[in-house]
Design an enzyme around this catalytic site. Structure first.
Site, short mmCIF file in Angstrom:
data_model
loop_
_atom_site.label_atom_id
_atom_site.label_comp_id
_atom_site.label_asym_id
_atom_site.label_seq_id
_atom_site.Cartn_x
_atom_site.Cartn_y
_atom_site.Cartn_z
N LYS A 161 0.80 -1.66 0.34
CA LYS A 161 -0.07 0.12 -0.32
C LYS A 161 0.88 1.15 -0.50
O LYS A 161 2.29 0.95 0.37
CB LYS A 161 -1.16 0.19 1.54
CG LYS A 161 0.11 0.33 3.10
CD LYS A 161 0.01 1.53 3.33
CE LYS A 161 0.47 1.44 4.15
NZ LYS A 161 1.89 2.43 5.04
N ASP A 211 -2.27 -1.92 10.43
CA ASP A 211 -2.44 -2.09 8.99
C ASP A 211 -2.89 -2.99 8.16
O ASP A 211 -3.48 -3.25 7.59
CB ASP A 211 -1.20 -1.74 8.13
CG ASP A 211 -0.94 -0.43 8.13
OD1 ASP A 211 -1.52 0.87 8.54
OD2 ASP A 211 0.00 -0.05 8.11
P1 ATP Z 1 4.72 0.24 7.47
O1 ATP Z 1 4.02 0.05 5.97
O2 ATP Z 1 2.93 -1.17 7.85
O3 ATP Z 1 4.93 0.78 8.56
P2 ATP Z 1 7.16 -1.38 7.00
O4 ATP Z 1 7.60 -1.46 5.07
O5 ATP Z 1 7.46 0.04 7.35
O6 ATP Z 1 5.41 -1.51 7.51
P3 ATP Z 1 7.47 -3.95 7.06
O7 ATP Z 1 8.41 -4.50 5.34
O8 ATP Z 1 6.38 -4.54 6.91
O9 ATP Z 1 8.00 -2.88 7.31
O10 ATP Z 1 8.54 -4.48 8.33
C1 ATP Z 1 9.19 -4.23 8.65
C2 ATP Z 1 10.01 -4.89 9.75
O11 ATP Z 1 9.03 -5.98 10.22
C3 ATP Z 1 11.81 -5.54 9.58
O12 ATP Z 1 12.12 -5.29 10.74
C4 ATP Z 1 11.13 -7.04 9.34
O13 ATP Z 1 12.43 -7.57 10.08
C5 ATP Z 1 9.83 -7.32 10.37
N1 ATP Z 1 9.25 -8.65 9.64
C6 ATP Z 1 8.12 -9.40 10.17
N2 ATP Z 1 7.49 -10.29 9.06
C7 ATP Z 1 7.87 -9.40 7.46
C8 ATP Z 1 7.73 -9.96 6.41
N3 ATP Z 1 6.60 -11.08 6.06
N4 ATP Z 1 8.32 -9.07 5.76
C9 ATP Z 1 8.63 -8.12 5.82
N5 ATP Z 1 9.37 -7.78 7.03
C10 ATP Z 1 8.72 -8.57 8.34
#
Ligand code: ATP
Length: 301
Positions: free
Chosen positions: A12, A138
Site C-alpha cells: 500500500k 494495518d
Molecule cells: P508499515 O508500512 O506497516 O510501517 P513497513 O514497510 O515499515 O510497514 P515491514 O516491511 O512490513 O515494514 O516490516 C519491517 C520489519 O518487520 C522488519 O524489521 C522485519 O524484520 C520485520 N518483519 C517480520 N515479518 C516480516 C515480513 N513478512 N515481511 C517484512 N518484514 C517483516
C-alpha cells in the site's frame, strides 16, 4: 482437502497520513487514506501432515521464526482452531522491507486468508480483520484492500470509491526507517496547522474521482520527522516532480516515495531515470506500478 494455496500480498501507499494524538496505550490515533498498489509479495502455503509452521524466504535477513508476521498470522488461527496439521509458507518478497508500504502486514493478511481457507475455518472477512489487528494496525486494511479511509489506530475502515487509474512510480532510497523511531520522534502536540494534510478534502476529491484534486492534497505528517533525518526523500520527491509527476509524497513512515503520473510516457521516462540514469544515485529500489482496486481475494490474488 486443500493442499496448496498461491496468494499475492499487495503493498500500500498512503495518499494522506495524519496523526491526531498519542494515546495512553502508546499507540497513535491516525487518519490515513490508504491505497493498494499492484506491487506484491508472493505467498505459497503448503499443507504439512506434521504440526508446526515452517517459513522459507528469499531474503536472508528476514526472521523465519515467530518474529515473522506470517508466522504470527498462521499461529493465531491454528492455535484458536486447534489445527493439528502444519503449514510450510514460502514467502517471496518484492515489496521493499521497512519502507512504509505495509509489506509485512499484507503478508500477514494473506496468510490469515489462506489458513482460513485451507483448514475451512469458516471465518468471514470481518472476523479475519478483527483477528488481524492483533498482529498489526494495518493488517485489517490489508485484508480489505483498495482505497479506504483508516481511522483509530488503523482498525476503523471506511471503503472509498476506486481511484482513477494512473501510473505510480515507487522509489526507496537505500536507508531503512523504523516505524517506531518515527512515531517516537513525532511531536504530535507541537505540529503546525500546515503540517496536517487535509484528509476530509482528500476524501471529497476521491469521491469526485478527480486525480488532480487528489494529487493536490497529498500529505503526510510523518515527513516532518523522516525528511530532516533523510533529506534524500525530499530530493526524490523533487526529481519525480521535475520528471512530470503530478505530485509526490513519502508513504507511511518512509522512506519510500511515490509519484503519481497521468502520462504513461513521462512515468516510463522517470522510471528509466531513477533506475538507470542520473537519478539512480537517489534510489536503491524503483518500481513502476499502478493502483490495485480489486477487493475480492481469490487464489493467485
Ligand atoms: P508499515 O508500512 O506497516 O510501517 P513497513 O514497510 O515499515 O510497514 P515491514 O516491511 O512490513 O515494514 O516490516 C519491517 C520489519 O518487520 C522488519 O524489521 C522485519 O524484520 C520485520 N518483519 C517480520 N515479518 C516480516 C515480513 N513478512 N515481511 C517484512 N518484514 C517483516
Amino acid at each position: 482437502m486443500i493442499r496448496y494455496l498461491g496468494l499475492k500480498a499487495y503493498g500500500k501507499i498512503n495518499l494522506g497520513l495524519d496523526v491526531l494524538r498519542k494515546r495512553e496505550d502508546g499507540y497513535h490515533d491516525v487518519r490515513m487514506i490508504m491505497q493498494t498498489v499492484s506491487l506484491y509479495d508472493k505467498i505459497d502455503i503448503y499443507l504439512k501432515e506434521t504440526p508446526g509452521i515452517e517459513i522459507v524466504t528469499n531474503l536472508f535477513y528476514l526472521p523465519v521464526n515467530e518474529n515473522n508476521l506470517v508466522y504470527k498470522a498462521a499461529k493465531l488461527l491454528m492455535d484458536e482452531f486447534h489445527v493439528t496439521q502444519g503449514v510450510t509458507i514460502h514467502l517471496k518478497k518484492f515489496i521493499p522491507v521497512s519502507a512504509g508500504m505495509a509489506g509485512g502486514s499484507s503478508d500477514a493478511a494473506s496468510v490469515l486468508f489462506g489458513v482460513n481457507k485451507m483448514f475451512k475455518l469458516g471465518l468471514t472477512r470481518q472476523e479475519l480483520m478483527e483477528r488481524g489487528v492483533k498482529i498489526g494496525a494495518d493488517v485489517p486494511y490489508c485484508i480489505m484492500r483498495g482505497t479506504a479511509l483508516s481511522e483509530g489506530i488503523g482498525e476503523i475502515l471506511t471503503p472509498l470509491p476506486d481511484m482513477p487509474q494512473c501510473q505510480v512510480l515507487i522509489a526507496k532510497p537505500g536507508v531503512s526507517v523504523s516505524t517506531k523511531f518515527v512515531y517516537d520522534n513525532l511531536d504530535a502536540a507541537g505540529l503546525k496547522e500546515s503540517d496536517h494534510p487535509d484528509i476530509d478534502g482528500m476524501v471529497a476529491a476521491i469521491k469526485s474521482r478527480d486525480i488532480y484534486q487528489v494529487s493536490a492534497r497529498l500529505g503526510n505528517v510523518l515527513e516532518t520527522v523522516t525528511i530532516p533525518e533523510y533529506p534524500v526523500i525530499a530530493q526524490i520527491k523533487e526529481r519525480m516532480k521535475e520528471a512530470g509527476a503530478v505530485n509526490a509524497l513519502m508513504s507511511g513512515s518512509g522512506p519510500t516515495v511515490f509519484g503519481i503520473f497521468t502520462s504513461p510516457l513521462a512515468a516510463e521516462k522517470a522510471y528509466e531515470d531513477m533506475r538507470y540514469g542520473e537519478g539512480k544515485t537517489l534510489a536503491k529500489q524503483v518500481y513502476l506500478t499502478n493502483f490495485y482496486n480489486t477487493r475480492e481475494v481469490t487464489n493467485e490474488q
